[in-house]
Design a protein around this motif. Structure first.
Motif, PDB file in Angstrom:
ATOM      1  N   ARG A 105       0.848  -1.182   0.000  1.00 55.04           N
ATOM      2  CA  ARG A 105       0.000   0.000   0.000  1.00 55.04           C
ATOM      3  C   ARG A 105       0.883   1.231   0.000  1.00 55.04           C
ATOM      4  NH1 ARG A 105      -5.378  -0.970   3.554  1.00 55.04           N
ATOM      5  NH2 ARG A 105      -6.046  -2.808   2.411  1.00 55.04           N
ATOM      6  N   CYS A 158      -3.836   6.958   1.901  1.00 50.37           N
ATOM      7  CA  CYS A 158      -3.510   5.743   1.141  1.00 50.37           C
ATOM      8  C   CYS A 158      -4.248   5.797  -0.198  1.00 50.37           C
ATOM      9  CB  CYS A 158      -3.906   4.509   1.939  1.00 50.37           C
ATOM     10  SG  CYS A 158      -3.470   2.972   1.126  1.00 50.37           S
ATOM     11  N   GLU A 217      -1.985   1.274  -4.373  1.00 53.09           N
ATOM     12  CA  GLU A 217      -1.015   0.245  -4.048  1.00 53.09           C
ATOM     13  C   GLU A 217      -0.271  -0.187  -5.298  1.00 53.09           C
ATOM     14  OE1 GLU A 217      -2.828  -3.428  -2.678  1.00 53.09           O
ATOM     15  OE2 GLU A 217      -4.365  -3.304  -4.207  1.00 53.09           O
TER      16      GLU A 217
END
Length: 118
Positions: free
Chosen positions: A72, A80, A83
């Protein structure tokens, strides 16, 4: 990492395959025999590989298509936005994919290099 790979690809593979996991070690051993065949045209940095399978040993991940490594991405602000995934086919490195989960933050392989090193 490997002189024949583009720096962004080599850096991300180094970060994602950086553990002592037996699968990651086997995949790292394939890197000297790996080259980028093509890149995604959208600018994300996803890379598709060619590998000299006569010179490399398959990793112990199974015979099909497998996500053999993933990480990630975390921005400086702690968000976030996506990924990176490392895919194998038949135990051989096949492609490195950059996945975006955000419409607000540009997720590219170049950004992934920075966010993985945090």
């Amino acid at each position: 990492m490997v002189d024949s790979l583009p720096v962004d690809v080599a850096d991300v593979l180094d970060a994602v395959l950086g553990t002592d996991d037996p699968v990651h070690l086997a995949l790292r051993a394939q890197l000297p025999h790996l080259r980028v065949r093509e890149r995604c045209t959208c600018g994300c940095g996803t890379a598709y590989f060619d590998l000299d399978t006569d010179a490399a040993v398959p990793a112990p991940v199974g015979t099909g298509t497998v996500v053999a490594a993933e990480a990630r991405l975390l921005t400086e602000a702690g968000e976030c936005p996506g990924e990176v995934l490392v895919f194998t086919q038949g135990g051989y490195l096949s492609w490195l994919e950059v996945c975006s989960w955000s419409d607000d933050i540009a997720v590219t392989l170049t950004a992934a290099r920075r966010w993985l090193s945090r």
